[in-house]
Design a protein around this motif. Sequence first.
Motif, PDB file in Angstrom:
ATOM      1  N   UNK A 198       3.277   5.859  -2.663  1.00 25.17           N
ATOM      2  CA  UNK A 198       4.587   6.663  -2.961  1.00 25.17           C
ATOM      3  C   UNK A 198       5.041   6.594  -4.481  1.00 25.17           C
ATOM      4  N   UNK A 199       4.400   5.527  -5.172  1.00 22.11           N
ATOM      5  CA  UNK A 199       5.146   5.401  -6.573  1.00 22.11           C
ATOM      6  C   UNK A 199       4.743   6.543  -7.355  1.00 22.11           C
ATOM      7  N   UNK A 200       3.357   7.023  -7.529  1.00 22.36           N
ATOM      8  CA  UNK A 200       3.179   7.975  -8.513  1.00 22.36           C
ATOM      9  C   UNK A 200       3.863   9.343  -7.966  1.00 22.36           C
ATOM     10  N   UNK A 201       4.084   9.583  -6.748  1.00 27.08           N
ATOM     11  CA  UNK A 201       4.557  10.885  -6.210  1.00 27.08           C
ATOM     12  C   UNK A 201       6.040  10.817  -6.820  1.00 27.08           C
ATOM     13  N   UNK A 202       6.765   9.652  -6.564  1.00 24.11           N
ATOM     14  CA  UNK A 202       8.218   9.581  -7.079  1.00 24.11           C
ATOM     15  C   UNK A 202       8.266   9.611  -8.588  1.00 24.11           C
TER      16      UNK A 202
ATOM     17  N   UNK B 192       0.802  -1.282   0.044  1.00 29.74           N
ATOM     18  CA  UNK B 192      -0.157   0.282   0.092  1.00 29.74           C
ATOM     19  C   UNK B 192       0.954   1.309  -0.069  1.00 29.74           C
ATOM     20  N   UNK B 193       1.943   1.128   0.867  1.00 27.52           N
ATOM     21  CA  UNK B 193       2.893   2.464   0.792  1.00 27.52           C
ATOM     22  C   UNK B 193       3.558   2.638  -0.480  1.00 27.52           C
TER      23      UNK B 193
ATOM     24  N   UNK C 280      12.203   0.305 -11.847  1.00 28.27           N
ATOM     25  CA  UNK C 280      12.910   0.085 -10.508  1.00 28.27           C
ATOM     26  C   UNK C 280      11.985   0.238  -9.196  1.00 28.27           C
ATOM     27  N   UNK C 281      10.913   0.972  -9.221  1.00 28.51           N
ATOM     28  CA  UNK C 281      10.158   0.984  -8.176  1.00 28.51           C
ATOM     29  C   UNK C 281       9.428  -0.249  -8.032  1.00 28.51           C
ATOM     30  N   UNK C 282       9.208  -1.176  -9.066  1.00 26.48           N
ATOM     31  CA  UNK C 282       8.577  -2.355  -9.032  1.00 26.48           C
ATOM     32  C   UNK C 282       9.618  -3.345  -8.513  1.00 26.48           C
ATOM     33  N   UNK C 283      10.915  -3.183  -8.735  1.00 31.61           N
ATOM     34  CA  UNK C 283      11.992  -4.167  -8.367  1.00 31.61           C
ATOM     35  C   UNK C 283      12.319  -3.799  -6.801  1.00 31.61           C
ATOM     36  N   UNK C 284      12.145  -2.624  -6.456  1.00 32.58           N
ATOM     37  CA  UNK C 284      12.370  -2.449  -4.934  1.00 32.58           C
ATOM     38  C   UNK C 284      11.172  -3.004  -4.157  1.00 32.58           C
TER      39      UNK C 284
END
Length: 338
Positions: free
Chosen positions: A30-34, A25-26, A312-316
């Motif tokens: 955070x993803x769209x903001x980043x 959820x976090x 990259x966000x998906x990998x993290x």
Amino acid sequence: MTVHDTPLDRSAATVSRRPAARIVLRRLIQGPIVLLTVSAAVFWLVQVVPGDPGRVALGQYATNEQVAQWNSDNGIDGPVAGRYLRWLGRFVTGDWGVSATYDEPVRTLIAQRLPNSIFLGVYAFVLTALFGIAIGLYQGFRAGRRGDRALTISLVSLSSTPEFAVGTVLLLILSVFLGWFPVHAAIPDHASIPARLTATTVPALTLAAASVGYVARMVRAGTLETLRSPFYRTAVLKGLAPRRIITAHVLRNSLIPSVAVLGGQVAYLVGGSAVVETLFSYPGAGLAIVEATQDKDLILLEGLIMVTAAASLLVLLITDLIYITLDPRIDLTQEQRS
């Protein structure tokens, strides 16, 4: 973050479900903001690069009126804020625009280039994991001996060497002198897996060289911690087979502190391989980012940056979930609040 030295129990698996859901959820919040922050920063930074996108697209013989009309038609004239908002509105609705350099839809170019970068990144990650884990285990079992010290010095030196220098040396040795691999990593569209592996081995080794040292050090530290733990001594006293002790106890527990490092390296390998791709003329997203920056192809550059940042966000996120799976009692949400 707390990692206990006792064997994992099944009941702890239920404890990890809530932290895993909170992490997902976090990340979704955070993803769209980043991505929004990254896209705005890139859009603004590209403005300081010399050059006119319309002039790049139409050539030096186009008139100023034609260049201005092209810029207007593609939404890259006027104030920077207005251009960014127009581009963002089109992007989120699926209209990614047309590349000024290639005169092709950005989505088509990304669909052609990104799979090549993913293939190279996965190949480099496999090499990094295999060599890093093997070397780290060896160092952990032979800590303080000559082999351990020699490997530590060698890996630190290798990690400190720039990628283009490592790639040049590997290219000279493996491709020019020995002739084992092709000099250029260009691959046909419908090449077989063995052909792709042959063409990308030297670039993958170059990417892996910078990461093996970090992974090996983390595995070495985890191995030493496991070897000094009470449950390892208990397993040895029980007479368990060495292979079972290594796989069930040493390897699993030594990998726990290494997963975060591996996850960070995957994100880098997928999205940060521009130097290696340029050195070997590899047709991936990294080379396309370099070319788009040089040509001030803002529409293509923004599309590539957004896609690679999302990958990259998906990998993290996947890394965090694997982290909890290895030891369900690790609560990353607790660590992020501290």
